[in-house]
Design an enzyme around this catalytic site. Structure first.
Site, PDB file in Angstrom:
ATOM      1  N   LYS A 129       0.898  -1.221   0.070  1.00 41.02           N
ATOM      2  CA  LYS A 129       0.011  -0.010  -0.139  1.00 41.02           C
ATOM      3  C   LYS A 129       0.913   1.263  -0.070  1.00 41.02           C
ATOM      4  O   LYS A 129       2.034   1.250   0.579  1.00 41.02           O
ATOM      5  CB  LYS A 129      -0.888  -0.091   1.461  1.00 41.02           C
ATOM      6  CG  LYS A 129      -2.128   0.892   1.086  1.00 41.02           C
ATOM      7  CD  LYS A 129      -3.322   0.367   0.499  1.00 41.02           C
ATOM      8  CE  LYS A 129      -4.478   1.241   0.209  1.00 41.02           C
ATOM      9  NZ  LYS A 129      -5.487   0.367  -0.022  1.00 41.02           N
ATOM     10  N   ASP A 169      -7.033   4.363  -4.346  1.00 38.59           N
ATOM     11  CA  ASP A 169      -7.940   4.274  -2.861  1.00 38.59           C
ATOM     12  C   ASP A 169      -8.283   5.836  -2.722  1.00 38.59           C
ATOM     13  O   ASP A 169      -8.557   6.509  -3.580  1.00 38.59           O
ATOM     14  CB  ASP A 169      -6.746   4.043  -1.786  1.00 38.59           C
ATOM     15  CG  ASP A 169      -7.363   3.599  -0.669  1.00 38.59           C
ATOM     16  OD1 ASP A 169      -7.696   2.434  -0.188  1.00 38.59           O
ATOM     17  OD2 ASP A 169      -7.226   4.369   0.457  1.00 38.59           O
TER      18      ASP A 169
HETATM   19  P1  NDP Z   1     -13.183   8.088  -2.483  1.00 39.65           P
HETATM   20  O1  NDP Z   1     -12.018   9.188  -2.230  1.00 39.65           O
HETATM   21  O2  NDP Z   1     -13.392   7.946  -3.532  1.00 39.65           O
HETATM   22  O3  NDP Z   1     -14.192   8.566  -1.229  1.00 39.65           O
HETATM   23  C1  NDP Z   1     -14.160   8.466  -0.066  1.00 39.65           C
HETATM   24  C2  NDP Z   1     -15.396   8.747   0.665  1.00 39.65           C
HETATM   25  O4  NDP Z   1     -15.168   8.600   2.360  1.00 39.65           O
HETATM   26  C3  NDP Z   1     -15.716  10.263   0.636  1.00 39.65           C
HETATM   27  O5  NDP Z   1     -17.287  10.508   0.257  1.00 39.65           O
HETATM   28  C4  NDP Z   1     -14.993  10.963   1.631  1.00 39.65           C
HETATM   29  O6  NDP Z   1     -15.611  12.138   1.735  1.00 39.65           O
HETATM   30  C5  NDP Z   1     -15.193   9.894   2.716  1.00 39.65           C
HETATM   31  N1  NDP Z   1     -13.990  10.004   3.809  1.00 39.65           N
HETATM   32  C6  NDP Z   1     -12.605  10.101   3.303  1.00 39.65           C
HETATM   33  N2  NDP Z   1     -12.333  10.254   4.723  1.00 39.65           N
HETATM   34  C7  NDP Z   1     -12.868  10.663   5.320  1.00 39.65           C
HETATM   35  C8  NDP Z   1     -12.953  11.006   6.884  1.00 39.65           C
HETATM   36  N3  NDP Z   1     -11.587  11.105   7.354  1.00 39.65           N
HETATM   37  N4  NDP Z   1     -14.023  11.197   7.580  1.00 39.65           N
HETATM   38  C9  NDP Z   1     -15.220  11.048   6.879  1.00 39.65           C
HETATM   39  N5  NDP Z   1     -15.268  10.760   5.549  1.00 39.65           N
HETATM   40  C10 NDP Z   1     -14.299  10.746   4.956  1.00 39.65           C
HETATM   41  O7  NDP Z   1     -12.343   6.541  -1.590  1.00 39.65           O
HETATM   42  P2  NDP Z   1     -12.840   5.117  -1.862  1.00 39.65           P
HETATM   43  O8  NDP Z   1     -14.582   5.151  -2.367  1.00 39.65           O
HETATM   44  O9  NDP Z   1     -11.826   4.663  -2.959  1.00 39.65           O
HETATM   45  O10 NDP Z   1     -12.475   4.677  -0.670  1.00 39.65           O
HETATM   46  C11 NDP Z   1     -13.201   4.371   0.574  1.00 39.65           C
HETATM   47  C12 NDP Z   1     -13.048   3.188   1.511  1.00 39.65           C
HETATM   48  O11 NDP Z   1     -12.802   2.217   0.873  1.00 39.65           O
HETATM   49  C13 NDP Z   1     -11.425   3.505   2.088  1.00 39.65           C
HETATM   50  O12 NDP Z   1     -11.378   2.788   3.314  1.00 39.65           O
HETATM   51  C14 NDP Z   1     -10.761   2.632   0.959  1.00 39.65           C
HETATM   52  O13 NDP Z   1      -9.187   2.116   1.783  1.00 39.65           O
HETATM   53  C15 NDP Z   1     -11.559   1.472   0.955  1.00 39.65           C
HETATM   54  N6  NDP Z   1     -11.450   0.648  -0.266  1.00 39.65           N
HETATM   55  C16 NDP Z   1     -11.312   1.010  -1.543  1.00 39.65           C
HETATM   56  C17 NDP Z   1     -10.881   0.308  -2.545  1.00 39.65           C
HETATM   57  C18 NDP Z   1     -11.128   1.221  -4.218  1.00 39.65           C
HETATM   58  O14 NDP Z   1     -11.089   0.143  -5.099  1.00 39.65           O
HETATM   59  N7  NDP Z   1     -11.290   2.439  -4.138  1.00 39.65           N
HETATM   60  C19 NDP Z   1     -10.660  -1.084  -2.486  1.00 39.65           C
HETATM   61  C20 NDP Z   1     -11.010  -1.633  -1.251  1.00 39.65           C
HETATM   62  C21 NDP Z   1     -11.249  -0.605  -0.002  1.00 39.65           C
HETATM   63  P3  NDP Z   1     -15.023  13.809   1.475  1.00 39.65           P
HETATM   64  O15 NDP Z   1     -15.426  13.813  -0.043  1.00 39.65           O
HETATM   65  O16 NDP Z   1     -15.827  14.719   2.278  1.00 39.65           O
HETATM   66  O17 NDP Z   1     -13.515  13.661   1.803  1.00 39.65           O
END
Ligand code: NDP
Length: 449
Positions: A129, A169
């Site tokens: 990662k 991510d």
């Molecule tokens: P994105 O950046 O597309 O979206 C993240 C979302 O989570 C946004 O709505 C964001 O809100 C919110 N968010 C992020 N940080 C915080 C925080 N500290 N507090 C509250 N809300 C938060 O990321 P992903 O959808 O790709 O990833 C989301 C999760 O899924 C992560 O844990 C990632 O590790 C996991 N994941 C992702 C994969 C992928 O293929 N993308 C694969 C497997 C796991 P805002 O816009 O306000 O920041």
């Protein structure tokens, strides 16, 4: 809190003392070790080979300076990370996160989780990662491009199709992967499609990769439901986040006959009893990189936006935390239980705190850990690598079918392994042990390296 097996206490103590202050990493390690008591009892060879101690120490950790120039001509400075955790099963594989909270402890927790998740997919990929404390929010496309180019100018020497294959991510989507791939190609003078996944469809990407993590999580829940003779039909679901994982989890819940009535971003959450309007959500969040408050405003009186409180207070049958780590705590879990929630599945990595998991398991709520439930993203990345290697591209239907089959197989492995180790129906134990044993056996076979 579940107790650690006596043999594993010194292993955990060593992780804490060798990695001071990295609380998320400690949490991720402890959660796996708590499941491994019955495994070390049954397999003394793992203790003899110090497999677990070796597994907790990354094979390589890279930290580097990322200087770049903003639109006003000022020099900005960020820190870049890549933790190459374990390559027993294949090249390191795992995403890059760009978020101001990123530090070594976050990257290590994510890399550690990734080892077991990748093993569970049954595909030949190791765990890694990376990321940076760079915050893309509010930055222009040109600034994001300059940052990505500077980041890759160091990272390129550490990665490769057969070495280490990063993906997206939080904060890293198609735009960032494009800039990163462009710079890699320019520096190396090689069109090496398999070096990054999550690429655009016209330059080596795979159909379904964008949807894969969200869809995969919902396929996993669908298996949980059908094991109990149930389905998504008429179910109310709450999905936190509104990024890549959340959006496609919502889409698949709707396709399978459920209704997602709430989602969130880091500023607040929206409740819409008639169901989230996915087209508008995609327009606001994916196309315009806007805020959920804008979505709510556009929906008018049918949506209720809250800047305070917790999304987990919204009554639902199924809760899918899809935002970030430790976003669902013990109090939230009690609220979910009181409201009759039956299933919690982690679309995000480690979104439920240890207290929350204890509450859910003690109350009989079926809980699916991220390393099983959200493995569809990385599994489809591995399918993208397969397509790159064979210079082929598959249809949406075929790729989605492969994803669904993989999620079914992970679900089955979790339940079979839990059964074998006397923890029938426990997805946490099943996922941890099934993921661990495959990596541990490979490590033993490869010798002390
Ligand atoms: P994105 O950046 O597309 O979206 C993240 C979302 O989570 C946004 O709505 C964001 O809100 C919110 N968010 C992020 N940080 C915080 C925080 N500290 N507090 C509250 N809300 C938060 O990321 P992903 O959808 O790709 O990833 C989301 C999760 O899924 C992560 O844990 C990632 O590790 C996991 N994941 C992702 C994969 C992928 O293929 N993308 C694969 C497997 C796991 P805002 O816009 O306000 O920041």
């Amino acid at each position: 809190m579940p107790v650690l097996d006596e043999q594993l206490i010194p292993v955990f103590d060593e992780v804490v003392s060798r990695n001071p202050g990295e609380t998320e990493f400690h949490q991720a390690v402890r959660e796996v070790l708590e499941s491994l008591g019955p495994v070390v009892a049954k397999h003394p060879e793992y203790a003899d080979g110090e497999v677990i101690r070796r597994l907790c120490e990354p094979e390589r950790q890279i930290i580097f300076r990322v200087p770049w120039v903003d639109d006003a001509g000022r020099v900005q400075l960020n820190r870049g990370f890549r933790v190459e955790f374990n390559s027993a099963l294949g090249p390191y594989k795992g995403g890059l996160r760009f978020h101001p909270t990123v530090y070594l402890g976050i990257v290590k927790f994510l890399g550690f989780e990734q080892i077991f998740k990748n093993s569970l997919t049954g595909m030949p990929i190791g765990g890694g990662k990376g990321g940076s404390d760079f915050d893309p929010k509010g930055r222009s496309d040109a600034e994001v491009m300059r940052f990505c180019q500077s980041f890759m100018t160091e990272l390129y020497r550490h990665i490769g199709e057969y070495t280490d294959v990063p993906a997206g991510d939080i904060g890293v989507g198609g735009r960032e992967i494009g800039y990163l791939f462009g710079q890699y190609k320019r520096i190396t003078n090689v069109y090496e499609s398999g070096v990054l996944t999550g690429k655009g469809l016209t330059w080596g990407g795979s159909l379904v990769r964008t949807e894969a993590t969200g869809y995969g999580t919902v396929f996993f829940v669908n298996e949980m439901l059908s094991t109990g003779g149930d389905s998504f039909d008429g179910k109310r679901a709450v999905v936190s986040g509104s990024g890549n994982v959340a959006i496609y989890a919502i889409e698949k819940v709707h396709q399978l006959g459920g209704r997602v009535i709430a989602c969130s971003d880091s500023d607040g959450y929206v409740v819409e009893e008639s169901g989230i309007d996915l087209d508008l959500l995609k327009e606001v969040k994916e196309e315009r990189r806007g805020r959920l408050a804008d979505y709510a405003q556009r929906r008018g009186s049918s949506a209720c936006y809250s800047a305070n409180g917790s999304i987990w207070s919204v009554p639902c049958d199924i809760a899918l935390p899809c935002a970030t780590q430790n976003e669902l705590n013990g109090t939230d879990a009690k609220q979910l239980v009181a409201n009759g929630c039956q299933i919690v599945a982690e679309g995000a990595n480690m979104p439920a705190t240890p207290e929350a998991i204890d509450v859910l398991r003690a109350s009989g709520v079926r809980f699916a850990p991220g390393k099983a439930a959200n493995a569809g993203g990385v599994a489809t990345s591995a399918l993208e690598m397969q397509q790159n290697a064979s210079r082929d591209s598959w249809t949406f239907e075929y790729t989605e079918e492969r994803l669904e089959k993989i999620m079914r197989s992970i679900h089955r492995r979790c339940l079979e392994t839990a059964d074998e180790y006397g923890a029938t129906g426990d997805y946490v134990v099943g996922a941890n042990i099934a993921g661990f044993t495959q990596v541990a056996d490979a490590m033993l076979a490869l010798g002390i390296i």
